[in-house]
Scaffold this active site. Structure first.
Site, mmCIF file in Angstrom:
data_model
loop_
_atom_site.group_PDB
_atom_site.id
_atom_site.type_symbol
_atom_site.label_atom_id
_atom_site.label_comp_id
_atom_site.label_asym_id
_atom_site.label_seq_id
_atom_site.Cartn_x
_atom_site.Cartn_y
_atom_site.Cartn_z
ATOM 1 N N TYR A 1 7.003 14.249 7.779
ATOM 2 C CA TYR A 1 6.465 12.818 7.536
ATOM 3 C C TYR A 1 8.118 11.869 7.279
ATOM 4 C CZ TYR A 1 5.052 7.595 8.204
ATOM 5 O OH TYR A 1 5.378 6.344 7.906
ATOM 6 N N HIS B 1 11.555 -3.009 14.362
ATOM 7 C CA HIS B 1 11.392 -3.296 13.491
ATOM 8 C C HIS B 1 11.764 -4.589 12.515
ATOM 9 C CE1 HIS B 1 9.212 0.465 13.143
ATOM 10 N NE2 HIS B 1 8.488 0.421 12.026
ATOM 11 N N ASN C 1 11.783 1.306 4.014
ATOM 12 C CA ASN C 1 10.440 1.439 3.344
ATOM 13 C C ASN C 1 10.266 1.058 1.627
ATOM 14 O OD1 ASN C 1 7.593 2.043 3.277
ATOM 15 N ND2 ASN C 1 7.800 4.380 3.872
ATOM 16 N N TYR D 1 -6.135 -34.852 -24.014
ATOM 17 C CA TYR D 1 -5.845 -32.585 -23.518
ATOM 18 C C TYR D 1 -4.367 -32.606 -23.429
ATOM 19 C CZ TYR D 1 -10.588 -32.206 -24.041
ATOM 20 O OH TYR D 1 -12.165 -32.350 -24.611
ATOM 21 N N ARG E 1 -2.440 -33.015 -26.956
ATOM 22 C CA ARG E 1 -3.204 -32.264 -28.079
ATOM 23 C C ARG E 1 -2.868 -30.622 -27.526
ATOM 24 N NH1 ARG E 1 -8.863 -32.372 -28.780
ATOM 25 N NH2 ARG E 1 -9.552 -34.466 -28.076
ATOM 26 N N PHE F 1 5.105 2.605 -1.500
ATOM 27 C CA PHE F 1 5.454 1.317 -0.711
ATOM 28 C C PHE F 1 4.601 0.701 -1.109
ATOM 29 C CE2 PHE F 1 3.313 4.171 1.637
ATOM 30 C CZ PHE F 1 2.356 3.630 2.709
ATOM 31 N N GLU G 1 -2.726 1.729 7.970
ATOM 32 C CA GLU G 1 -2.233 1.446 7.575
ATOM 33 C C GLU G 1 -3.281 0.260 7.087
ATOM 34 O OE1 GLU G 1 2.018 0.799 8.781
ATOM 35 O OE2 GLU G 1 1.834 2.494 8.746
#
Length: 507
Positions: free
Chosen positions: A54, A84, A196, A279, A282, A327, A412
């Site tokens: 792959y 991409h 990646n 608060y 404190r 990844f 994915e």
């Protein structure tokens, strides 16, 4: 500091800041280069023998079942990058982009990625010579790595895209030519090796985390000034209270508060003026402390990630090629959501203390901390602006990591949205800086209305640093200018450093 050695295992958050913001140069250890060469030999053997692996001899994502010939390997890698690179929006800042490049280099030199030394050196040269790719901030799902933004990082290496060089935005090709760096052609596995990984979300998160530490220290200093301005009660910080609920951040904050106001005559004891404070005064140890505990947890995880391998596939020392999920950005997505929530609360309580400083119904000071109120508005609208930032932070604090949209034809099918989480944390921290700076200015203004009292040694030092930049406001001024000065003063660490010369502020 000189050149910083990058070996894949010893990078620290502080070194990232030195390189990203201080423009320190990097060199790669010889041992790391050896590991890169060994990893590359394995890739070359796979291609030579037409072994189906792959990302080396196959397509990507849903195209994992498509086998790629030796002749098409170079085309595959180039196509990967240019297809991409589809990010959107304003680019990351120069320091963020430099951090991205650095973290990707540190990942590659571990020797599990299969990249060539020549390609690695090109990226190193870009970092050292100041060629900074234009990387749009939006477009990463935070799983399969930060694919889109990292593809934009690679474009100038191919003579494509855009970059900044010597302060000027230009084409990637021109930037590389001016810097004297040769354009390269990617070969098998290299495109995937470059994009990646989780380096975009982690880089943005590293710088945000570093800034959050400065902010946490400044928040303690600021709240101590406010405590004095409002003549608050020291008893709430007594160690006896915090030892029996021993969260480290809470203990540290209570200790910080007592050290900061030591010697102050502004501070009161229980029953002197009132029995209890509100608060927001404190509970400073409990609220600030919880955010500090979150900071330490996030830091631990980030320090692991910046020295980790986040590729797919992984090429082992033994020559095996494993497809996995390193990844996936979930480990970073959750912690950066956590960081954003933690820092949002620092702004939340700071705005409430600001309200107590300027609201005459809640104190014994002039309304909105100004003389001739009505003619002058004083600090009135600073609280509006702070409230708007705090409200925006509450929206930004919604976790990104709980969302997922399937991609690549449902191959994915779970993603992290970690880069969104990191960007949101950064934006929350920037907003919170402004809120705390506003409180700090208001606290100093309130202190100046009181006469006959003495600040603590540490808070007096902080006050002096602030007054070097911004002065008491006698009548209305163009307010944002002083607020800008005070915000930048906080970010510069000048106040923190001056105070730390007297006492040690513990986070």
């Amino acid at each position: 500091m000189g050149k910083i050695v990058i070996d894949g295992k010893s990078l620290t958050i502080e070194k990232v800041v030195h390189i990203a913001r201080g423009n320190e140069e990097v060199i790669i250890s010889e041992d790391a280069y050896d590991k890169v060469r060994e990893s590359r030999k394995i890739v070359d053997e796979i291609v030579k023998n037409d072994v189906v692996k792959y990302g080396i001899t196959t397509g990507f994502g849903k195209f994992a079942d498509v086998t790629i010939t030796q002749e098409d390997c170079k085309t595959l890698q180039r196509n990967l990058i240019i297809s991409h690179a589809c990010g959107f929006g304003e680019p990351f800042s120069i320091d963020e982009t430099r951090a991205i490049m650095l973290l990707r280099i540190n990942n590659l030199v571990k020797g599990y990625s299969g990249i060539r030394v020549e390609t690695l050196n090109t990226l190193i040269d870009m970092l050292n010579k100041g060629v900074t790719p234009i990387i749009p901030q939006k477009g990463s799902l935070g799983a399969s790595g930060d694919l889109a933004p990292l593809a934009h990082m690679v474009l100038p290496m191919l003579g494509e895209g855009e970059a900044v060089f010597n302060g000027e935005r230009m084409t990637g090709k021109k930037a590389m030519e001016l810097a004297g760096i040769d354009i390269i052609e990617l070969t098998a596995k290299e495109g995937l090796a470059l994009i990646n990984g989780t380096q975009v979300m982690t880089a943005v998160g590293v710088l945000a985390l570093y800034d959050s530490k400065i902010l946490l220290e400044a928040a303690d200093i600021t709240s101590a000034l406010t405590l004095e301005a409002l003549r608050g009660i020291r008893d709430a910080f007594n160690p006896a209270i915090h030892e029996i609920r021993p969260h480290q951040g809470q203990i540290n904050t209570a200790e910080n508060m007592l050290k900061l106001v030591e010697g102050s005559t502004f501070i009161t004891s229980q029953g002197d003026i009132r029995v209890q404070d509100a608060y927001s005064l404190r509970c400073i140890p409990q609220v600030h402390g919880a955010s500090k505990d979150a900071y330490r947890y996030v830091r631990e995880k980030v320090e692991i990630e910046i020295n980790s391998v986040t590729d797919n596939p992984i090429i082992t020392r033994e020559g095996e090629v494993y497809s996995g999920g390193n990844f996936h950005g979930q480990p970073m997505a959750i912690i950066f959501d956590f960081l954003g929530i933690a820092m949002s609360e620092i702004g939340n309580i700071s705005e409430r203390r600001l309200e107590r400083l300027i609201n005459y119904q809640l104190n014994d000071l002039p309304a909105f901390l100004v003389k001739k109120g009505g003619l002058n508005s004083g600090y009135m609208i600073t609280q509006y602006a702070a409230a708007a930032l705090v409200s925006e932070n509450k929206v930004l604090a919604h976790p990104a990591s709980v969302d997922s949209i399937p991609s690549s034809a449902n191959q994915e099918d779970h993603v992290s949205m970690g880069t969104i989480a990191a960007r949101k944390a950064r934006d929350i921290i920037n907003n919170t800086y402004r809120v705390v700076a506003t409180e700090m200015m208001a606290a100093c203004q309130a202190i100046d209305f009181r006469e006959g009292f003495k600040l603590g040694e540490a808070t007096q030092t902080a006050y002096n640093e602030i007054r070097k930049e911004v002065q008491f406001i006698e009548e209305d001024i163009v307010m944002y200018k002083d607020l800008d000065l005070c915000t930048e003063l906080l970010k510069s660490e000048k106040i923190n450093n001056a105070v730390n010369d007297i006492i040690k502020i513990n986070i």
